[in-house]
Write a protein that holds these residues in place. Structure first.
Motif, short mmCIF file in Angstrom:
data_model
loop_
_atom_site.label_atom_id
_atom_site.label_comp_id
_atom_site.label_asym_id
_atom_site.label_seq_id
_atom_site.Cartn_x
_atom_site.Cartn_y
_atom_site.Cartn_z
N LYS A 55 -12.74 -18.48 23.75
CA LYS A 55 -13.55 -19.69 23.67
C LYS A 55 -13.88 -20.26 25.05
O LYS A 55 -14.97 -20.79 25.28
CB LYS A 55 -12.84 -20.74 22.82
N GLY A 56 -12.94 -20.14 25.96
CA GLY A 56 -13.18 -20.63 27.32
C GLY A 56 -14.29 -19.87 28.01
O GLY A 56 -15.14 -20.46 28.69
N LEU A 57 -14.31 -18.55 27.83
CA LEU A 57 -15.37 -17.74 28.42
C LEU A 57 -16.71 -18.05 27.78
O LEU A 57 -17.75 -18.07 28.46
CB LEU A 57 -15.05 -16.25 28.26
N ALA A 58 -16.70 -18.31 26.48
CA ALA A 58 -17.94 -18.65 25.78
C ALA A 58 -18.50 -19.96 26.31
O ALA A 58 -19.71 -20.09 26.56
CB ALA A 58 -17.70 -18.74 24.27
N ALA A 59 -17.62 -20.94 26.50
CA ALA A 59 -18.06 -22.24 27.02
C ALA A 59 -18.59 -22.10 28.44
O ALA A 59 -19.61 -22.69 28.81
CB ALA A 59 -16.91 -23.24 26.98
N ALA A 60 -17.89 -21.30 29.25
CA ALA A 60 -18.33 -21.09 30.63
C ALA A 60 -19.69 -20.38 30.66
O ALA A 60 -20.55 -20.72 31.47
CB ALA A 60 -17.29 -20.26 31.39
N THR A 61 -19.88 -19.41 29.78
CA THR A 61 -21.16 -18.70 29.70
C THR A 61 -22.28 -19.66 29.34
O THR A 61 -23.35 -19.64 29.95
CB THR A 61 -21.09 -17.56 28.67
N LEU A 62 -22.03 -20.50 28.35
CA LEU A 62 -23.02 -21.49 27.92
C LEU A 62 -23.42 -22.39 29.08
O LEU A 62 -24.61 -22.60 29.35
CB LEU A 62 -22.47 -22.31 26.77
N LEU A 63 -22.43 -22.93 29.78
CA LEU A 63 -22.71 -23.86 30.88
C LEU A 63 -23.42 -23.18 32.04
O LEU A 63 -24.33 -23.75 32.64
CB LEU A 63 -21.40 -24.50 31.34
N LEU A 64 -23.01 -21.95 32.36
CA LEU A 64 -23.63 -21.25 33.48
C LEU A 64 -25.06 -20.80 33.15
O LEU A 64 -25.94 -20.86 34.01
CB LEU A 64 -22.77 -20.05 33.89
N ASP A 65 -25.29 -20.38 31.92
CA ASP A 65 -26.65 -20.01 31.52
C ASP A 65 -27.56 -21.24 31.53
O ASP A 65 -28.73 -21.15 31.91
CB ASP A 65 -26.65 -19.36 30.14
N LEU A 66 -27.02 -22.36 31.10
CA LEU A 66 -27.77 -23.62 31.17
C LEU A 66 -28.04 -24.00 32.62
O LEU A 66 -29.16 -24.36 32.99
CB LEU A 66 -26.97 -24.71 30.46
N GLY A 105 -31.60 -8.53 27.73
CA GLY A 105 -30.73 -9.65 28.03
C GLY A 105 -30.41 -10.51 26.84
O GLY A 105 -30.23 -10.02 25.72
N GLY A 106 -30.36 -11.83 27.08
CA GLY A 106 -30.02 -12.78 26.03
C GLY A 106 -31.26 -13.28 25.30
O GLY A 106 -32.37 -12.79 25.52
N LYS A 107 -31.05 -14.29 24.45
CA LYS A 107 -32.16 -14.82 23.65
C LYS A 107 -32.70 -16.14 24.15
O LYS A 107 -33.61 -16.70 23.57
CB LYS A 107 -31.72 -14.93 22.19
N GLY A 108 -32.13 -16.65 25.23
CA GLY A 108 -32.77 -17.74 25.96
C GLY A 108 -32.49 -19.16 25.53
O GLY A 108 -33.05 -20.09 26.11
N VAL A 109 -31.63 -19.38 24.55
CA VAL A 109 -31.43 -20.73 24.04
C VAL A 109 -30.79 -21.65 25.08
O VAL A 109 -31.28 -22.75 25.34
CB VAL A 109 -30.60 -20.72 22.74
N ALA A 110 -29.67 -21.24 25.67
CA ALA A 110 -28.99 -22.08 26.64
C ALA A 110 -29.82 -22.26 27.92
O ALA A 110 -29.90 -23.36 28.47
CB ALA A 110 -27.62 -21.49 26.99
N THR A 111 -30.44 -21.19 28.37
CA THR A 111 -31.25 -21.28 29.58
C THR A 111 -32.46 -22.16 29.37
O THR A 111 -32.87 -22.92 30.26
CB THR A 111 -31.68 -19.88 30.06
N THR A 112 -33.04 -22.12 28.16
CA THR A 112 -34.16 -23.01 27.86
C THR A 112 -33.71 -24.46 27.83
O THR A 112 -34.44 -25.36 28.27
CB THR A 112 -34.81 -22.64 26.51
N MET A 113 -32.51 -24.73 27.37
CA MET A 113 -32.01 -26.10 27.43
C MET A 113 -31.88 -26.56 28.88
O MET A 113 -32.18 -27.69 29.22
CB MET A 113 -30.67 -26.24 26.72
N GLY A 114 -31.40 -25.64 29.73
CA GLY A 114 -31.27 -25.98 31.14
C GLY A 114 -32.59 -26.35 31.79
O GLY A 114 -32.69 -27.35 32.50
N VAL A 115 -33.62 -25.57 31.50
CA VAL A 115 -34.92 -25.87 32.10
C VAL A 115 -35.51 -27.14 31.49
O VAL A 115 -36.15 -27.94 32.18
CB VAL A 115 -35.92 -24.69 32.00
N ALA A 116 -35.29 -27.35 30.19
CA ALA A 116 -35.80 -28.56 29.53
C ALA A 116 -35.16 -29.80 30.14
O ALA A 116 -35.84 -30.80 30.43
CB ALA A 116 -35.53 -28.51 28.03
#
Length: 198
Positions: A55-66, A105-116
């Motif tokens: 779960k920690g790695l998942a959270a870190a991935t989410l935050l870093l992709d954002l 790659g990925g599907k872009g959800v977290a990265t799109t939140m980051g740009v938004a």
């Protein structure tokens, strides 16, 4: 004219490369969770990292992709004001189609939140509320993400940031297209929920 073209090319290349950093894959390898592409859906995003049980790695991935999406937009704004939308588009494309992973790659959800969020915080706030709200009610990651990307251009129109609606619409269409298999499973009632083993 050549200078403007080169500037746009520089923004595209820089934002694409920043967006293409596969944090999920790097973190799972670094911390011994295996090759993410051979786990679950094979996707490099946070939802698939969660399937490793870390779960920690998942959270870190989410935050870093954002963060990489936000960083691409903020750097573009600081260095070349007016190129934010271009950087937003390139960063998400980089995440979804990274050259290092043969454009898989990925599907872009977290990265799109980051740009938004970096384009305009009210858009990012609306994105987060819809994403977390739908996810909380349904526990279906893909449905939460798709709902959020659709909400983003609408939020841009209603919060005084209509100039960003076109790029957010383009990103929504891209993310929805990348989720076409998820859409088929949703229609069939077989899309896995968070916490399931599917």
């Amino acid at each position: 004219m050549i200078t403007v073209f080169l500037l746009r090319l520089l923004i595209l290349a820089g934002a694409y490369l920043l967006g293409s950093v596969p944090f999920g894959l790097l973190l799972t390898r670094l911390f011994g969770a295996g090759d993410l592409r051979a786990i679950g859906s094979g996707n490099i995003g946070a939802t698939n990292v969660l399937r490793t049980g870390r779960k920690g790695l998942a959270a870190a991935t989410l935050l870093l992709d954002l963060a990489k999406g936000a960083a691409a937009v903020l750097l573009a704004r600081a260095l070349f004001p007016g190129t934010e939308a271009l950087a937003a588009l390139a960063a998400v494309i980089g995440h979804c189609f990274p050259v290092w992973l043969r454009f898989n790659g990925g599907k872009g959800v977290a990265t799109t939140m980051g740009v938004a969020l970096a384009l305009a915080w009210p858009i990012g706030l609306a994105y987060a509320v819809v994403w977390l709200g739908v996810l909380g009610v349904t526990r279906i990651s893909s449905l939460g993400g798709m709902s959020a990307v659709v909400a983003a251009p609408i939020a841009a129109l209603f919060t005084g940031h209509a100039a960003y609606a076109p790029v957010l619409t383009a990103l929504a269409l891209l993310v929805l297209w990348l989720h076409r298999a998820n859409i088929a499973r949703l229609r069939a009632g077989t899309e896995p929920r968070i916490g399931s083993k599917g």
